[in-house]
Design an enzyme around this catalytic site. Structure first.
Site, PDB file in Angstrom:
ATOM      1  CG  ASP A 129      -1.694  -1.214   1.462  1.00 43.73           C
ATOM      2  OD1 ASP A 129      -2.175  -1.765   0.447  1.00 43.73           O
ATOM      3  OD2 ASP A 129      -1.860  -1.644   2.625  1.00 43.73           O
ATOM      4  CG  ASP A 158      -2.260  -4.163  -1.685  1.00 43.34           C
ATOM      5  OD1 ASP A 158      -3.499  -4.089  -1.787  1.00 43.34           O
ATOM      6  OD2 ASP A 158      -1.713  -4.960  -0.917  1.00 43.34           O
ATOM      7  CG  ASP A 162      -5.419  -0.801   2.070  1.00 44.44           C
ATOM      8  OD1 ASP A 162      -6.019   0.070   1.407  1.00 44.44           O
ATOM      9  OD2 ASP A 162      -5.209  -1.950   1.633  1.00 44.44           O
ATOM     10  NE  ARG A 215     -10.262  -3.648  -2.219  1.00 47.44           N
ATOM     11  CZ  ARG A 215      -9.298  -4.509  -1.912  1.00 47.44           C
ATOM     12  NH1 ARG A 215      -8.207  -4.104  -1.306  1.00 47.44           N
ATOM     13  NH2 ARG A 215      -9.420  -5.779  -2.210  1.00 47.44           N
TER      14      ARG A 215
END
Ligand SMILES: *[C@@H]1O[C@H](CO)[C@@H](O)[C@H](O)[C@H]1NC(C)=O
Ligand SMILES: *[C@@H]1O[C@H](CO)[C@@H](O)[C@H](O)[C@H]1NC(C)=O
Ligand SMILES: *[C@@H]1O[C@H](CO)[C@@H](O)[C@H](O)[C@H]1NC(C)=O
Ligand SMILES: *[C@@H]1O[C@H](CO)[C@@H](O)[C@H](O)[C@H]1NC(C)=O
Length: 337
Positions: A129, A158, A162, A215
């Site tokens: 991330d 990724d 997150d 997302r």
């Protein structure tokens, strides 16, 4: 002033705002707002009151962000990180001007509290991330830019931001997320119900998402207040609430080619997770509540369960819906603070 006139003025001011910061024109919070501000632990202040250090290379960056003493770490120019530095507690990591840029490896906020990350571009982080917030509380991620290449598919890069393992009291505001597949995941495994439940309170406001996959954000087990964000060409699924997660969604604007603005359906769509099964992964559904009106544009909304997260537990400034697009376009990203 009539709203139409204000929209015209704001649109005209957009290039100017990019050149000289005009704050949020008094129509939105420019300082920390939401769960990173109002929470049982205390307002996020980062390195306020501590010493200030300017870094322009990976070795100095890693050393400066380590430890728990309050510090303001100013980042100058491009820094190519050979490994992911851990940002300790009581830190503000702030880009200088409009050219601060993290490449190579991304940033970890692990086991920390009271961290601010602002005005950084973070792009093309390949193995991981851009920012992972894990087992950490009080984090404000504001006015950054995150980008890569969406044509590489969902699994080449990724996430961008997150938030996992019981992290809590976080605000993600005024970021420019673009040209990337998976943006922001909250709770990274349906198996972590016990660790995550009761945590993962995150506010997302005035972020600009453009040419994205999935997302925006996707949550499990937590509570997210998603308000006044602008989504342009968020191709597959923007806001996703599953595994008993709760979202309160208000005052957002969706434009361009966006398939699904909001879903609480438990299926993690194959466009998001093609790696386990071509059919996607089945989980329990999540919950969603709608507050102030959203402008969904042509995108669909798929709410299977209405929850009890009906009102934000704090005061916040809601931008009038017609002003969201011009305000977010002019105010989000780097070089604005
Ligand atoms: C810094 O963070 C720690 C948590 O790791 C906290 O206990 C401490 O009080 C903070 N220090 C200051 C000076 O704020
Ligand atoms: C986080 O805390 C746990 C428990 O103390 C420890 O095992 C782990 O190494 C820590 N991780 C980092 C990155 O500091
Ligand atoms: C989470 O971080 C705290 C410190 O803030 C530490 O005491 C705890 O062991 C960590 N838990 C895990 C699972 O890493
Ligand atoms: C809701 O989402 C599920 C899973 O993606 C899909 O099968 C269903 O057709 C959707 N329903 C609506 C009304 O969009």
């Amino acid at each position: 002033m009539r709203l139409n006139n204000l929209v015209t003025i704001l649109s005209a001011l957009a290039p100017l705002a990019a050149a000289s910061p005009l704050g949020a024109f008094g129509l939105a919070a420019w300082d920390v707002e939401g769960f990173a501000k109002d929470n049982p632990v205390g307002t996020t202040t980062g390195g306020n009151g501590g010493s200030s250090v300017t870094v322009d290379n990976a070795v100095d960056f890693k050393a400066a962000v380590a430890g728990d003493e309050p510090k303001v770490v100013l980042v100058k120019g491009e820094i190519n990180l050979p490994a992911r530095p851990k940002i300790g507690s009581n830190k503000s990591v702030i880009g200088v001007g409009r050219t601060a840029h993290i490449t190579g490896k991304g940033l970890d906020v692990f086991n920390s509290t009271n961290v601010i990350i602002r005005n950084l571009k973070i792009s093309f982080i390949e193995d991981n991330d851009c920012i992972t917030i894990r087992n950490s509380t009080r984090v404000w991620v504001d006015h950054n830019e995150f980008a890569s290449d969406i044509s590489k598919g969902p699994d080449f890069f990724d996430g961008q931001v997150d938030i996992i393992r019981g992290s809590d009291w976080i605000t993600v505001s005024w970021n420019y997320f673009h040209d990337h597949w998976k943006s922001s995941l909250i709770g990274n495994d349906p198996a972590f119900r016990d660790i995550d439940s009761g945590h993962l309170h995150v506010s997302y406001h005035h972020n600009y998402w453009r040419n994205m996959g999935t997302r925006g954000p996707a949550g499990r087990f937590g509570h997210q207040h998603v308000y006044n964000n602008l989504y342009v060409d968020f191709h597959y699924q923007a806001i996703h609430s599953r595994s008993d997660n709760q979202v309160l969604v208000e005052g957002n604007v969706f434009r361009g080619k966006t398939r699904e603005a909001l879903s609480t359906y438990g299926l993690v769509i194959p466009d998001d997770s093609p790696n386990t099964c071509v059919c996607g992964d089945e989980e329990l559904d999540g919950f969603a509540n709608l507050g102030a009106k959203n402008d969904w544009g042509p995108a669909t909304v798929n709410i299977t369960q209405v929850g009890n997260f009906k009102k934000a537990p704090y005061k916040f400034k809601l931008t009038p819906l017609p002003l969201v697009a011009p305000l977010v376009k002019s105010g989000a990203g780097v070089g604005k603070i």
